[in-house]
Design a protein around this motif. Structure first.
Motif, PDB file in Angstrom:
ATOM      1  N   LYS A  72     -16.110  15.329  13.809  1.00 57.78           N
ATOM      2  CA  LYS A  72     -16.249  15.079  15.051  1.00 57.78           C
ATOM      3  C   LYS A  72     -16.372  13.482  15.394  1.00 57.78           C
ATOM      4  CE  LYS A  72     -17.356  19.631  16.751  1.00 57.78           C
ATOM      5  NZ  LYS A  72     -18.135  20.272  17.583  1.00 57.78           N
ATOM      6  N   GLU A  73     -17.397  13.114  14.608  1.00 55.38           N
ATOM      7  CA  GLU A  73     -17.745  11.756  14.637  1.00 55.38           C
ATOM      8  C   GLU A  73     -16.350  10.742  14.296  1.00 55.38           C
ATOM      9  OE1 GLU A  73     -20.576   8.674  12.170  1.00 55.38           O
ATOM     10  OE2 GLU A  73     -21.662  10.152  13.189  1.00 55.38           O
ATOM     11  N   ILE A  74     -15.704  11.027  13.218  1.00 54.15           N
ATOM     12  CA  ILE A  74     -14.421  10.319  12.774  1.00 54.15           C
ATOM     13  C   ILE A  74     -13.369  10.457  13.991  1.00 54.15           C
ATOM     14  CG2 ILE A  74     -12.782  10.118  11.252  1.00 54.15           C
ATOM     15  CD1 ILE A  74     -14.663  11.133   9.185  1.00 54.15           C
ATOM     16  N   LEU A  75     -13.140  11.616  14.779  1.00 53.15           N
ATOM     17  CA  LEU A  75     -12.263  12.060  15.827  1.00 53.15           C
ATOM     18  C   LEU A  75     -12.433  11.173  16.693  1.00 53.15           C
ATOM     19  CD1 LEU A  75     -11.339  15.669  15.394  1.00 53.15           C
ATOM     20  CD2 LEU A  75     -10.145  13.742  13.893  1.00 53.15           C
ATOM     21  N   GLU A  76     -14.017  11.085  17.093  1.00 55.31           N
ATOM     22  CA  GLU A  76     -14.334  10.243  18.176  1.00 55.31           C
ATOM     23  C   GLU A  76     -14.466   8.740  18.059  1.00 55.31           C
ATOM     24  OE1 GLU A  76     -18.625  11.297  18.497  1.00 55.31           O
ATOM     25  OE2 GLU A  76     -18.146  13.120  19.725  1.00 55.31           O
ATOM     26  N   GLU A  77     -14.406   8.355  16.795  1.00 53.15           N
ATOM     27  CA  GLU A  77     -14.243   6.874  16.549  1.00 53.15           C
ATOM     28  C   GLU A  77     -12.379   6.469  16.805  1.00 53.15           C
ATOM     29  OE1 GLU A  77     -15.007   2.933  15.938  1.00 53.15           O
ATOM     30  OE2 GLU A  77     -16.373   4.554  16.302  1.00 53.15           O
ATOM     31  N   ALA A  78     -11.788   7.381  16.265  1.00 51.64           N
ATOM     32  CA  ALA A  78     -10.266   7.181  16.334  1.00 51.64           C
ATOM     33  C   ALA A  78      -9.922   7.281  17.870  1.00 51.64           C
ATOM     34  CB  ALA A  78      -9.611   8.283  15.540  1.00 51.64           C
ATOM     35  N   GLN A  79     -10.495   8.277  18.680  1.00 54.72           N
ATOM     36  CA  GLN A  79     -10.183   8.138  19.969  1.00 54.72           C
ATOM     37  C   GLN A  79     -10.464   6.765  20.651  1.00 54.72           C
ATOM     38  OE1 GLN A  79      -8.814  10.769  22.182  1.00 54.72           O
ATOM     39  NE2 GLN A  79      -9.020   8.900  23.683  1.00 54.72           N
ATOM     40  N   LYS A  80     -11.665   6.391  20.163  1.00 54.86           N
ATOM     41  CA  LYS A  80     -12.354   4.956  20.967  1.00 54.86           C
ATOM     42  C   LYS A  80     -11.383   3.873  20.404  1.00 54.86           C
ATOM     43  CE  LYS A  80     -16.317   3.730  19.592  1.00 54.86           C
ATOM     44  NZ  LYS A  80     -17.849   3.472  19.252  1.00 54.86           N
ATOM     45  N   GLN A  81     -10.981   3.718  19.135  1.00 54.35           N
ATOM     46  CA  GLN A  81     -10.081   2.856  18.531  1.00 54.35           C
ATOM     47  C   GLN A  81      -8.534   2.866  19.102  1.00 54.35           C
ATOM     48  OE1 GLN A  81     -10.384   2.917  14.523  1.00 54.35           O
ATOM     49  NE2 GLN A  81     -12.389   1.649  14.338  1.00 54.35           N
ATOM     50  N   ASN A  82      -7.980   3.908  19.338  1.00 54.92           N
ATOM     51  CA  ASN A  82      -6.679   3.981  19.496  1.00 54.92           C
ATOM     52  C   ASN A  82      -6.432   4.411  20.888  1.00 54.92           C
ATOM     53  OD1 ASN A  82      -6.146   3.590  16.801  1.00 54.92           O
ATOM     54  ND2 ASN A  82      -6.499   5.785  16.306  1.00 54.92           N
ATOM     55  N   GLY A  83      -7.265   4.944  21.589  1.00 55.70           N
ATOM     56  CA  GLY A  83      -7.143   5.747  22.875  1.00 55.70           C
ATOM     57  C   GLY A  83      -6.395   7.110  22.572  1.00 55.70           C
ATOM     58  N   PHE A  84      -6.265   7.522  21.724  1.00 55.04           N
ATOM     59  CA  PHE A  84      -5.679   8.804  21.280  1.00 55.04           C
ATOM     60  C   PHE A  84      -6.373   9.353  19.994  1.00 55.04           C
ATOM     61  CE2 PHE A  84      -2.460   6.553  19.517  1.00 55.04           C
ATOM     62  CZ  PHE A  84      -1.932   7.451  18.700  1.00 55.04           C
ATOM     63  N   ILE A  85      -6.213  10.455  19.469  1.00 55.80           N
ATOM     64  CA  ILE A  85      -6.626  10.899  18.297  1.00 55.80           C
ATOM     65  C   ILE A  85      -5.241  11.177  17.439  1.00 55.80           C
ATOM     66  CG2 ILE A  85      -7.849  12.542  16.838  1.00 55.80           C
ATOM     67  CD1 ILE A  85      -9.737  13.203  19.242  1.00 55.80           C
ATOM     68  N   PRO A  86      -4.773  10.556  16.530  1.00 55.28           N
ATOM     69  CA  PRO A  86      -3.616  10.791  16.042  1.00 55.28           C
ATOM     70  C   PRO A  86      -3.580  12.186  15.279  1.00 55.28           C
ATOM     71  CG  PRO A  86      -4.451   8.639  15.241  1.00 55.28           C
ATOM     72  CD  PRO A  86      -5.655   9.532  15.947  1.00 55.28           C
TER      73      PRO A  86
END
Length: 188
Positions: free
Chosen positions: A17-31
């Motif tokens: 979850k934490e990694i997905l949250e960071e991806a969402q924050k960095q990219n604006g979406f979760i790949p």
């Protein structure tokens, strides 16, 4: 075909979850790749940590993009070729260079072409580059340190390429304009 779950922040196991949250924050979406990798937080963590390590190497941003696209091209990874074409564009690689990397054509810059060629060799020969092939890479202006750092970039991409192969990761809406499909013929 076995379906792999595209996890969300709500369905992802602890540790992912934490990694997905960071991806969402960095990219604006979760790949979608991350959504699939979330099934195994260890795989997602390994991939993201190797990415971080590779970004810390002495390679320039252009060189890192060449490695990512070259490995993905060699492994015919539809998803990684698509997303890394977009990333290369974001990092201002020329359209000509991106197209050459997407089609297996030689690069116009001899040093960068040497990196691409040595990356090809390392992937195709599973690391068993000859002394001559290594020397050609070194003669182009790279170091033994670079040869070792290259292994990190290749390892990182192999993780994602293989996950995409077994999961048939769908292309994200955000990257669809860069969609790539493998051709049957590869050129030097």
């Amino acid at each position: 075909m076995t379906q792999f779950k595209l996890h969300t922040l709500e369905t992802a196991p602890e540790g992912a979850k934490e990694i997905l949250e960071e991806a969402q924050k960095q990219n604006g979406f979760i790949p979608n790749l991350y959504k699939i990798m979330a099934e195994s937080p260890e795989v997602l963590k390994a991939y993201t940590q190797m990415n971080q390590l590779f970004t810390e190497t002495s390679f320039s941003q252009t060189e890192k993009n060449i490695v990512w696209l070259t490995v993905s091209y060699n492994n015919s990874c539809h998803y990684c070729m698509t997303i890394h074409s977009m990333v290369a564009k974001m990092f201002k690689l020329s359209d000509e260079m991106i197209e050459a990397l997407r089609t297996g054509k030689p690069l116009n810059d001899s040093k960068l072409q040497a990196l691409r060629k040595f990356t090809d060799t390392m992937v195709e020969k599973r690391g068993w580059a000859s002394e001559e092939e290594l020397q050609e890479f070194l003669n182009a202006g790279y170091s033994r340190k670079n040869a070792l750092e290259l292994v990190v970039g290749i390892g990182q991409k192999i993780i994602s390429n293989y996950v995409n192969h077994i999961s048939h990761t769908p292309i994200d809406e955000q990257i669809k304009d860069f969609k790539w499909e493998a051709t049957s013929e590869k050129t030097e």
